[in-house]
Design a protein around this motif. Structure first.
Motif, PDB file in Angstrom:
ATOM      1  N   TYR A 182      11.320  -4.269   2.223  1.00 54.69           N
ATOM      2  CA  TYR A 182      11.442  -3.423   1.064  1.00 54.69           C
ATOM      3  C   TYR A 182      12.099  -2.168   1.403  1.00 54.69           C
TER       4      TYR A 182
ATOM      5  N   ASN B 250       5.534  -0.445  -5.492  1.00 53.51           N
ATOM      6  CA  ASN B 250       5.967  -1.705  -4.624  1.00 53.51           C
ATOM      7  C   ASN B 250       4.586  -2.521  -4.800  1.00 53.51           C
TER       8      ASN B 250
ATOM      9  N   SER C  43       3.103  -4.149  -1.620  1.00 54.37           N
ATOM     10  CA  SER C  43       2.979  -3.666  -0.525  1.00 54.37           C
ATOM     11  C   SER C  43       1.171  -3.318  -0.594  1.00 54.37           C
TER      12      SER C  43
ATOM     13  N   THR D 198       3.219   4.029  -2.027  1.00 56.46           N
ATOM     14  CA  THR D 198       4.374   2.945  -2.044  1.00 56.46           C
ATOM     15  C   THR D 198       5.531   3.786  -2.649  1.00 56.46           C
TER      16      THR D 198
ATOM     17  N   ALA E 191       7.894   5.132   0.358  1.00 56.98           N
ATOM     18  CA  ALA E 191       8.528   4.128   1.352  1.00 56.98           C
ATOM     19  C   ALA E 191       9.743   4.647   2.169  1.00 56.98           C
TER      20      ALA E 191
ATOM     21  N   ASP F 178       5.329   4.601   6.236  1.00 58.39           N
ATOM     22  CA  ASP F 178       4.919   3.191   6.154  1.00 58.39           C
ATOM     23  C   ASP F 178       3.270   3.349   5.901  1.00 58.39           C
ATOM     24  N   GLU F 179       2.646   2.396   5.984  1.00 55.35           N
ATOM     25  CA  GLU F 179       1.190   3.072   5.513  1.00 55.35           C
ATOM     26  C   GLU F 179       0.371   3.766   6.418  1.00 55.35           C
TER      27      GLU F 179
END
Ligand code: 5GP
Ligand code: 5GP
Ligand code: 5GP
Length: 209
Positions: free
Chosen positions: A2, A59, A62, A103, A106, A110-111
């Motif tokens: 993504y 997203n 995600s 999200t 992004a 990232d997470e």
């Protein structure tokens, strides 16, 4: 994978006072890990635009994956505790914040990076230390907005937006603090625009927790 262009200008780092979440008519539930410390916890790190609007739920593919933040879980439990009912471990709150807000950033996070950044920024601020150093204590006493903002500006270098809610008796009380963070997500900045949070009364209670 993504990939999205940046669709925001800065972040709000929103901190909540647990005493003010829990003493309302609605009440609260402590997380499975037990009663959190009497300190400000994170509500979220929210991408926002200079015109006051914001992207959300960017997203759907995600989904929050706790295994990606396994090294941060103890820090999340301590510094980003959930107080919503019914009692749970926090994965729901963190998942909600990641999916709704994280999200949308992004391009920089990232997470794991999202949660790590929020934890670091909160740590760097030391808001409760700044308040108590300025004589503003969570003891059920009342303060003016200038006392609260003054103590935080003095101690942290940044002036927050202060959001209030009401305790079960209807008193206006310190509920959330909004700080602003640059679009890279690594530094506090003065806020480009103020949020539309609930304003405070002339006398603001700072309840114990
Ligand atoms: P937001 O306001 O970021 O959209 O979402 C807050 C959501 O997270 C709500 O659905 C709320 O029920 C849930 N939540 C879980 N734990 C907490 C908490 O400790 N504080 C707040 N403000 N919301 C929480
Ligand atoms: P949410 O969308 O966050 O579930 O809930 C909407 C509103 O209710 C939010 O403003 C949130 O702060 C509040 N809220 C949700 N759950 C609780 C709770 O257990 N206790 C308190 N005091 N407020 C809650
Ligand atoms: P509330 O209506 O309880 O203040 O906010 C509900 C939810 O909407 C918040 O938990 C947050 O997810 C989102 N929200 C409210 N105000 C703002 C804002 O100014 N900026 C961003 N990015 N999100 C917001």
């Amino acid at each position: 994978g993504y990939c999205a262009a940046q669709d925001y200008d800065f972040f709000y780092l929103v901190l909540q006072w647990p005493g003010s979440y829990c003493n309302t008519k609605q009440s609260c539930c402590y997380p499975k890990s037990g009663k959190p410390a009497a300190d400000f916890g994170i509500h979220g790190l929210w991408p926002n635009r200079d015109d006051g609007s914001y992207p959300q739920n960017c997203n759907p593919d995600s989904e929050f994956d706790p295994s990606k933040v396994s090294d941060l879980l103890s820090s999340l439990r301590a510094n980003w505790p959930t107080l919503a009912c019914p009692t749970n471990d926090g994965v729901r709150f963190w998942g909600h914040e990641w999916e709704k807000h994280g999200t949308c950033a992004a391009d920089v996070f990232d997470e794991h990076g999202y949660f790590q950044a929020a934890l670091r920024l909160r740590d760097d601020l030391g808001v409760l230390r700044a308040l108590t150093a300025g004589g503003v204590n969570p003891d059920g006493g009342y303060y003016t907005i200038d006392q609260i903002k003054g103590a935080i500006s003095q101690g942290t270098g940044f002036e927050p937006y202060v959001e209030c809610n009401r305790d079960e008796s209807g008193n206006s009380q310190l509920y959330q603090l909004y700080f602003c963070v640059n679009a890279a997500g690594d530094s506090l900045i003065e806020c480009p625009v103020l949020p539309r949070g609930r304003p405070c009364g002339k006398r603001i209670e700072f309840p114990a927790f």
